[in-house]
Design a protein around this motif. Structure first.
Motif, mmCIF file in Angstrom:
data_model
loop_
_atom_site.group_PDB
_atom_site.id
_atom_site.type_symbol
_atom_site.label_atom_id
_atom_site.label_comp_id
_atom_site.label_asym_id
_atom_site.label_seq_id
_atom_site.Cartn_x
_atom_site.Cartn_y
_atom_site.Cartn_z
ATOM 1 N N GLU A 1 0.835 -1.207 0.000
ATOM 2 C CA GLU A 1 0.000 0.000 0.000
ATOM 3 C C GLU A 1 0.867 1.254 0.000
ATOM 4 O O GLU A 1 0.580 2.212 -0.708
ATOM 5 N N ILE A 2 1.938 1.249 0.761
ATOM 6 C CA ILE A 2 2.833 2.409 0.789
ATOM 7 C C ILE A 2 3.509 2.588 -0.564
ATOM 8 O O ILE A 2 3.633 3.712 -1.065
ATOM 9 N N LEU A 3 3.926 1.485 -1.180
ATOM 10 C CA LEU A 3 4.541 1.577 -2.506
ATOM 11 C C LEU A 3 3.564 2.139 -3.530
ATOM 12 O O LEU A 3 3.952 2.912 -4.419
ATOM 13 N N LEU A 4 2.311 1.767 -3.426
ATOM 14 C CA LEU A 4 1.327 2.231 -4.399
ATOM 15 C C LEU A 4 0.945 3.695 -4.196
ATOM 16 O O LEU A 4 0.456 4.333 -5.133
ATOM 17 N N THR A 5 1.143 4.231 -2.995
ATOM 18 C CA THR A 5 0.804 5.639 -2.768
ATOM 19 C C THR A 5 1.959 6.576 -3.080
ATOM 20 O O THR A 5 1.784 7.795 -3.007
ATOM 21 N N GLU A 6 3.127 6.050 -3.431
ATOM 22 C CA GLU A 6 4.256 6.891 -3.818
ATOM 23 C C GLU A 6 3.940 7.544 -5.159
ATOM 24 O O GLU A 6 3.500 6.891 -6.091
ATOM 25 N N LYS A 7 4.182 8.827 -5.248
ATOM 26 C CA LYS A 7 3.857 9.561 -6.473
ATOM 27 C C LYS A 7 5.090 9.990 -7.264
ATOM 28 O O LYS A 7 4.997 10.273 -8.436
ATOM 29 N N ALA A 8 6.227 10.080 -6.637
ATOM 30 C CA ALA A 8 7.411 10.598 -7.306
ATOM 31 C C ALA A 8 8.024 9.537 -8.214
ATOM 32 O O ALA A 8 8.075 8.353 -7.876
ATOM 33 N N SER A 9 8.499 9.954 -9.358
ATOM 34 C CA SER A 9 9.162 9.026 -10.282
ATOM 35 C C SER A 9 10.590 8.763 -9.801
ATOM 36 O O SER A 9 11.121 9.483 -8.955
ATOM 37 N N LEU A 10 11.216 7.766 -10.375
ATOM 38 C CA LEU A 10 12.573 7.403 -9.971
ATOM 39 C C LEU A 10 13.560 8.516 -10.309
ATOM 40 O O LEU A 10 14.543 8.723 -9.592
ATOM 41 N N LYS A 11 13.311 9.263 -11.393
ATOM 42 C CA LYS A 11 14.180 10.376 -11.767
ATOM 43 C C LYS A 11 14.187 11.454 -10.674
ATOM 44 O O LYS A 11 15.237 11.972 -10.289
ATOM 45 N N VAL A 12 13.020 11.759 -10.136
ATOM 46 C CA VAL A 12 12.912 12.752 -9.066
ATOM 47 C C VAL A 12 13.555 12.219 -7.789
ATOM 48 O O VAL A 12 14.238 12.959 -7.068
ATOM 49 N N ILE A 13 13.361 10.943 -7.527
ATOM 50 C CA ILE A 13 13.924 10.333 -6.314
ATOM 51 C C ILE A 13 15.444 10.415 -6.333
ATOM 52 O O ILE A 13 16.069 10.751 -5.325
ATOM 53 N N MET A 14 16.053 10.133 -7.462
ATOM 54 C CA MET A 14 17.511 10.191 -7.550
ATOM 55 C C MET A 14 18.016 11.624 -7.406
ATOM 56 O O MET A 14 19.091 11.858 -6.880
ATOM 57 N N HIS A 15 17.217 12.586 -7.837
ATOM 58 C CA HIS A 15 17.608 13.987 -7.698
ATOM 59 C C HIS A 15 17.527 14.436 -6.234
ATOM 60 O O HIS A 15 18.357 15.198 -5.770
ATOM 61 N N ILE A 16 16.530 13.925 -5.512
ATOM 62 C CA ILE A 16 16.360 14.300 -4.104
ATOM 63 C C ILE A 16 17.468 13.693 -3.261
ATOM 64 O O ILE A 16 17.981 14.325 -2.352
ATOM 65 N N GLY A 17 17.814 12.463 -3.508
ATOM 66 C CA GLY A 17 18.901 11.827 -2.756
ATOM 67 C C GLY A 17 18.408 10.707 -1.863
ATOM 68 O O GLY A 17 17.397 10.060 -2.137
ATOM 69 N N MET A 18 19.124 10.494 -0.765
ATOM 70 C CA MET A 18 18.850 9.352 0.116
ATOM 71 C C MET A 18 17.470 9.421 0.756
ATOM 72 O O MET A 18 16.832 8.396 0.960
ATOM 73 N N GLN A 19 16.995 10.598 1.105
ATOM 74 C CA GLN A 19 15.667 10.715 1.716
ATOM 75 C C GLN A 19 14.599 10.216 0.749
ATOM 76 O O GLN A 19 13.671 9.523 1.148
ATOM 77 N N GLY A 20 14.731 10.545 -0.505
ATOM 78 C CA GLY A 20 13.763 10.076 -1.490
ATOM 79 C C GLY A 20 13.888 8.593 -1.755
ATOM 80 O O GLY A 20 12.892 7.890 -1.926
ATOM 81 N N LEU A 21 15.104 8.090 -1.753
ATOM 82 C CA LEU A 21 15.321 6.664 -1.965
ATOM 83 C C LEU A 21 14.761 5.833 -0.813
ATOM 84 O O LEU A 21 14.224 4.751 -1.012
ATOM 85 N N ALA A 22 14.846 6.359 0.391
ATOM 86 C CA ALA A 22 14.305 5.646 1.557
ATOM 87 C C ALA A 22 12.791 5.512 1.463
ATOM 88 O O ALA A 22 12.217 4.580 2.008
ATOM 89 N N GLY A 23 12.136 6.437 0.758
ATOM 90 C CA GLY A 23 10.690 6.354 0.561
ATOM 91 C C GLY A 23 10.281 5.113 -0.207
ATOM 92 O O GLY A 23 9.174 4.604 -0.041
ATOM 93 N N TYR A 24 11.152 4.636 -1.073
ATOM 94 C CA TYR A 24 10.892 3.398 -1.792
ATOM 95 C C TYR A 24 11.537 2.196 -1.117
ATOM 96 O O TYR A 24 11.040 1.078 -1.211
ATOM 97 N N LEU A 25 12.644 2.415 -0.454
ATOM 98 C CA LEU A 25 13.385 1.300 0.146
ATOM 99 C C LEU A 25 12.652 0.680 1.340
ATOM 100 O O LEU A 25 12.562 -0.549 1.451
ATOM 101 N N LEU A 26 12.116 1.495 2.223
ATOM 102 C CA LEU A 26 11.455 0.958 3.419
ATOM 103 C C LEU A 26 10.205 0.130 3.094
ATOM 104 O O LEU A 26 10.027 -0.941 3.677
ATOM 105 N N PRO A 27 9.327 0.559 2.183
ATOM 106 C CA PRO A 27 8.196 -0.316 1.849
ATOM 107 C C PRO A 27 8.620 -1.637 1.190
ATOM 108 O O PRO A 27 7.992 -2.667 1.410
ATOM 109 N N VAL A 28 9.692 -1.586 0.411
ATOM 110 C CA VAL A 28 10.201 -2.833 -0.187
ATOM 111 C C VAL A 28 10.696 -3.767 0.913
ATOM 112 O O VAL A 28 10.451 -4.986 0.872
#
Length: 150
Positions: free
Chosen positions: A34-61
């Motif tokens: 459910e958390i993965l499905l509610t993420e709205k940012a694309s991977l391109k934006v996540i890589m630009h944001i850095g570790m905080q953005g990557l953790a948004g996808y890493l923790l639900p995985v």
């Protein structure tokens, strides 16, 4: 045709489910999904944001993996439940308030169920039957004592 009756998928699934923390693993997996499905940012934006953005996808995985591993390898359920609850609580900061609280709550409750599951516990049905039999024996004992008193 053989003379043995066919056993369906239901009894085999029930036996498999009884040998593992099924509901906890399922809730933990659903919370991460459910958390993965509610993420709205694309991977391109996540890589630009850095570790905080990557953790948004890493923790639900990690939550999904812990839920699936608790189902498939129940011997390590304590480790998976601790990692799962820590990941669930971490999504509060990294993933839209834990998937708008729904994923966070599913993950936390599922992790607690996985942690509290005991593999050597007998099924509830047999415990109920034993209580009924003990109650019937007690009532029969009380009735026989009442008859024997002069």
């Amino acid at each position: 045709m053989s003379g043995t009756p066919k056993q369906g998928f239901g009894p085999a699934f029930r036996r498999w489910r009884a040998g593992r923390p099924f509901w906890g693993g399922l809730l933990l997996t659903l919370g991460g999904a459910e958390i993965l499905l509610t993420e709205k940012a694309s991977l391109k934006v996540i890589m630009h944001i850095g570790m905080q953005g990557l953790a948004g996808y890493l923790l639900p995985v990690v939550m999904v993996l812990c839920g699936l591993l608790a189902l498939l390898s129940p011997g390590q359920r304590l480790f998976y439940s601790i990692i799962g609850v820590m990941s669930s609580l971490g999504t509060w900061l990294t993933s839209n308030l834990g998937g708008f609280f729904i994923g966070l709550l599913l993950g936390a409750v599922g992790s607690c169920l996985v942690f509290g599951w005991l593999p050597d516990q007998e099924p509830r049905r047999s415990r109920r039957q034993r209580r009924k039999e003990a109650g019937a024996a007690t009532e029969a004992g009380v009735a026989s004592e009442a008859v024997q008193v002069p």
